[in-house]
Design a protein around this motif. Structure first.
Motif, PDB file in Angstrom:
ATOM      1  N   HIS A  77      -3.949  16.428  -1.106  1.00  0.00           N
ATOM      2  CA  HIS A  77      -4.847  15.444  -1.712  1.00  0.00           C
ATOM      3  C   HIS A  77      -6.245  15.591  -1.105  1.00  0.00           C
ATOM      4  CE1 HIS A  77      -6.293  11.625  -3.183  1.00  0.00           C
ATOM      5  NE2 HIS A  77      -5.154  11.454  -3.844  1.00  0.00           N
ATOM      6  N   ASP A  79      -8.504  13.455  -0.551  1.00  0.00           N
ATOM      7  CA  ASP A  79      -8.862  12.365   0.383  1.00  0.00           C
ATOM      8  C   ASP A  79      -8.664  12.757   1.840  1.00  0.00           C
ATOM      9  OD1 ASP A  79      -9.485  10.832  -1.686  1.00  0.00           O
ATOM     10  OD2 ASP A  79      -7.825   9.391  -1.484  1.00  0.00           O
TER      11      ASP A  79
ATOM     12  N   THR B  59       8.480   3.953   0.002  1.00  0.00           N
ATOM     13  CA  THR B  59       7.027   4.077   0.049  1.00  0.00           C
ATOM     14  C   THR B  59       6.601   5.187   1.009  1.00  0.00           C
ATOM     15  OG1 THR B  59       6.879   1.729  -0.353  1.00  0.00           O
ATOM     16  CG2 THR B  59       4.887   2.789   0.428  1.00  0.00           C
ATOM     17  N   ILE B  63       4.390   8.451  -0.093  1.00  0.00           N
ATOM     18  CA  ILE B  63       3.103   8.834   0.509  1.00  0.00           C
ATOM     19  C   ILE B  63       3.192  10.252   1.085  1.00  0.00           C
ATOM     20  CG2 ILE B  63       1.429   8.268   2.330  1.00  0.00           C
ATOM     21  CD1 ILE B  63       2.209   5.347   1.960  1.00  0.00           C
ATOM     22  N   LYS B  66       2.801  12.422  -1.874  1.00  0.00           N
ATOM     23  CA  LYS B  66       1.479  12.344  -2.492  1.00  0.00           C
ATOM     24  C   LYS B  66       0.432  13.092  -1.675  1.00  0.00           C
ATOM     25  CE  LYS B  66      -2.056   9.138  -4.066  1.00  0.00           C
ATOM     26  NZ  LYS B  66      -2.424   7.754  -4.312  1.00  0.00           N
ATOM     27  N   TYR B  67       0.458  12.935  -0.358  1.00  0.00           N
ATOM     28  CA  TYR B  67      -0.579  13.551   0.465  1.00  0.00           C
ATOM     29  C   TYR B  67      -0.143  14.829   1.174  1.00  0.00           C
ATOM     30  CZ  TYR B  67      -3.305   9.348  -0.257  1.00  0.00           C
ATOM     31  OH  TYR B  67      -4.008   8.335  -0.825  1.00  0.00           O
ATOM     32  N   LEU B 256      -5.602   6.549   6.526  1.00  0.00           N
ATOM     33  CA  LEU B 256      -5.345   6.810   5.111  1.00  0.00           C
ATOM     34  C   LEU B 256      -3.924   6.395   4.736  1.00  0.00           C
ATOM     35  CD1 LEU B 256      -6.173   8.394   2.442  1.00  0.00           C
ATOM     36  CD2 LEU B 256      -5.078  10.360   3.473  1.00  0.00           C
ATOM     37  N   THR B 259      -3.433   2.454   5.068  1.00  0.00           N
ATOM     38  CA  THR B 259      -4.064   1.693   3.988  1.00  0.00           C
ATOM     39  C   THR B 259      -3.275   1.854   2.694  1.00  0.00           C
ATOM     40  OG1 THR B 259      -6.032   2.700   4.957  1.00  0.00           O
ATOM     41  CG2 THR B 259      -6.407   1.137   3.220  1.00  0.00           C
ATOM     42  N   GLU B 260      -2.849   3.080   2.438  1.00  0.00           N
ATOM     43  CA  GLU B 260      -2.085   3.354   1.214  1.00  0.00           C
ATOM     44  C   GLU B 260      -0.757   2.592   1.233  1.00  0.00           C
ATOM     45  OE1 GLU B 260      -3.329   5.419  -1.096  1.00  0.00           O
ATOM     46  OE2 GLU B 260      -1.607   5.499  -2.460  1.00  0.00           O
ATOM     47  N   LYS B 263      -1.265  -1.050   0.671  1.00  0.00           N
ATOM     48  CA  LYS B 263      -1.615  -1.323  -0.733  1.00  0.00           C
ATOM     49  C   LYS B 263      -0.358  -1.307  -1.609  1.00  0.00           C
ATOM     50  CE  LYS B 263      -4.247   1.526  -3.172  1.00  0.00           C
ATOM     51  NZ  LYS B 263      -5.295   2.560  -3.160  1.00  0.00           N
ATOM     52  N   ILE B 264       0.458  -0.278  -1.446  1.00  0.00           N
ATOM     53  CA  ILE B 264       1.655  -0.150  -2.285  1.00  0.00           C
ATOM     54  C   ILE B 264       2.642  -1.283  -2.007  1.00  0.00           C
ATOM     55  CG2 ILE B 264       3.666   1.292  -2.816  1.00  0.00           C
ATOM     56  CD1 ILE B 264       1.964   3.728  -2.041  1.00  0.00           C
TER      57      ILE B 264
END
Lengths: 87, 452
Positions: A77, A79, B59, B63, B66-67, B256, B259-260, B263-264
């Motif tokens: 990603h 970011d 979660t 993550i 995702k990252y 990062l 925070t993610e 949020k989720i």
């Protein structure tokens, strides 16, 4: 979101083509590409816009890895780089 | 445009240097679960944990995908159970079992908070909880316990220190058929932080919000790799500068992820704990960083100075990267979990006295140290008291996690497997400290406590 794809390995024909084809399959729009061949080693960095929000980075990585099995592929990603390397 | 070198640096940090998010820990307050009926109380505890942390593991995995950053552990910390035990009365082990059951249901690997804060004295539930620890830790699998026995503000509760020596030994004895693992899940603190996401000392402090996400990032391998690239004659201020920069980058990644996750999950973001937490994997070692700075082996003369600089530089980089750095944040020196420390202890370079000196300048204390099985409870208490004194006087957190290896002697080796690693049984002093410990009472708070 934007993702950064890196492909490293021994230079052969058709790497860029194979990777771009996988990007298209996954609805990723290629924004920028930089590549170099140093001493027979191919190194490419590609910035793509991932159109489908639900597509997982890992999924893209797996399918590109399958397309160019002899190369080391990373997809991350955007970011991460922005946060880690900028104040 | 992102710089090509930056990209390659990040990739090698994750791929070759073991950079990872060590833990996402959800802190859950159980204050609203207290009930005068212990069974009802346990049921509420179970339900609240399962409801709040239902999606924690999912979660974390999301993550990670995702990252592309590995997230090793997902954990939960709760309000010190002694508070609930004080309200309900009854056998506190029931709470431990409720925690264990809830943790297994949501798929996390550790739950912390079987704790009591007794630095100034015992209130209802505290003694009962402390006395139940050996049973609680031997009858459950993933519950962790911590007891705070001292603070700069309150001094050291030597009555509690005395009891804890016995409890540590008893816990090891009750789990002797399982590598004395119980003692590895028990930490005795001075100045315990209320927002620490790392086990086994995590609990959710009473001043915390109802539910928060705390993140623990790690990366000894990354720091070491960065130092390895420096010339051997680079001055130490430049070494400190390099460590700071690496710490900054690692913390940003933690920020990062935190925070993610918050949020989720729809949960407030608490803190990032930037700690260099080693694992037994070769390369993921704090001792190797110290050796890279310029020691032939960790534990030799100069170790304390190198560690002091490392610990400070890590904090400075972290503070710049995030406005919510908390927990322990610094360098961990758990002996059995660090390949370099194990080697140094086996070679005899690293002694318990040197480790004690090191704890005066790093973020934790005597961690994961294996001691002879025949060590007396008074000696264990005396080690706890020494360590607490360092914490109290220096206004810092210190902790003791000793594993009396039942049936083993100095020079033998105990292997836990997995993240807890293995280590040699370390040499202790033979002379008795019994009179000191049996005096009990309190060590009054030092002058540093009178800051008002």
């Amino acid at each position: 979101m934007k993702a950064v794809i890196t492909v490293i390995g021994k230079d052969t024909t058709g790497i860029l083509a194979a990777v771009s084809k996988e990007c298209a399959n996954k609805d990723c729009n290629v924004i920028d590409v930089t590549q170099s061949v140093l001493d027979g080693y191919f190194c490419m960095i590609m910035i793509v816009e991932v159109l489908e929000d639900s597509t997982e980075i890992k999924e893209i990585e797996t399918s590109i890895s399958k397309a160019v099995p002899e190369m080391v592929v990373h997809v991350m990603h955007e970011d991460i780089f922005n946060l880690m390397h900028r104040i | 445009m992102i710089n090509m070198n930056d990209i390659m640096e990040t990739i090698s940090m994750i791929d070759d240097e073991d950079l990872d998010i060590r833990t996402i820990t959800m802190g859950i307050s159980l204050i609203d679960c207290a009930d005068s009926d212990i069974d009802k109380s346990c049921e509420k505890v179970y339900n609240k944990i399962v409801k709040k942390a239902e999606k924690l593991v999912e979660t974390g995995d999301y993550i990670q995908k995702k990252y592309g950053i590995p997230i090793i552990n997902k954990r939960v910390s709760v309000t010190p159970i002694a508070i609930l035990a004080g309200v309900s009365g009854g056998d506190p082990v029931k709470y431990a079992k409720a925690l264990d059951k809830a943790a297994k249901k949501i798929g996390i690997n550790f739950i912390g908070g079987y704790s009591a804060l007794v630095q100034k004295g015992f209130s209802a539930g505290d003694r009962e909880l402390i006395e139940s620890i050996p049973r609680a830790l031997s009858e459950t699998d993933i519950v962790c316990s911590s007891i705070n026995i001292g603070s700069t503000k309150a001094g050291i509760n030597m009555d509690a220190v005395k009891i804890m020596g016995q409890i540590v030994k008893e816990t090891a004895e009750m789990t002797k058929d399982n590598q004395c693992i119980g003692a590895a899940k028990l930490v005795v603190f001075c100045n315990a932080p209320e927002d620490n996401p790392f086990m086994a000392g995590a609990f959710h402090g009473i001043s915390e919000a109802d539910c928060v996400i705390n993140v623990g990032v790690s990366g000894p391998g990354v720091v070491r790799a960065a130092l390895a690239k420096m010339p051997k004659d680079a001055p130490l201020n430049e070494v400190a500068e390099t460590i700071k920069k690496v710490a900054f980058k690692i913390t940003r990644m933690g920020q990062l992820v935190g925070t993610e996750a918050s949020k989720i999950l729809g949960v407030e973001f608490g803190i990032i704990d930037l700690s260099l937490a080693p694992t037994p994997a070769i390369g993921d070692s704090v001792a190797y960083i110290l050796e890279e700075i310029g020691l032939e082996q960790c534990g030799t003369h100069g170790t304390t100075a190198a560690l002091a600089m490392l610990n400070d530089a890590v904090k400075k980089g972290g503070v710049m990267a995030s406005s919510s750095v908390g927990g322990l944040s610094g360098a961990f020196i758990p002996v059995s979990e660090d390949a370099g420390m194990i080697a140094a202890a086996e070679a005899g370079t690293l002694s318990i006295e040197k480790l004690e000196a090191m704890t005066a300048v790093c973020s934790v204390g005597l961690d994961m140290i294996i001691i002879p099985g025949d060590t007396t409870a008074e000696t264990i208490s005396a080690i706890i008291a020494d360590e607490a004194a360092i914490g109290m006087v220096n206004s810092k957190t210190t902790a003791v996690r000793l594993i009396p290896a039942i049936g083993l002697k100095e020079g033998d080796s105990l292997n836990f497997g997995g993240l807890l690693g293995r280590g040699p049984v370390m040499k202790l002093r033979k002379e008795s400290s019994a009179v000191l410990i049996n005096r009990g009472g309190k060590i009054p708070a030092p002058l540093q406590s009178l800051k008002n």
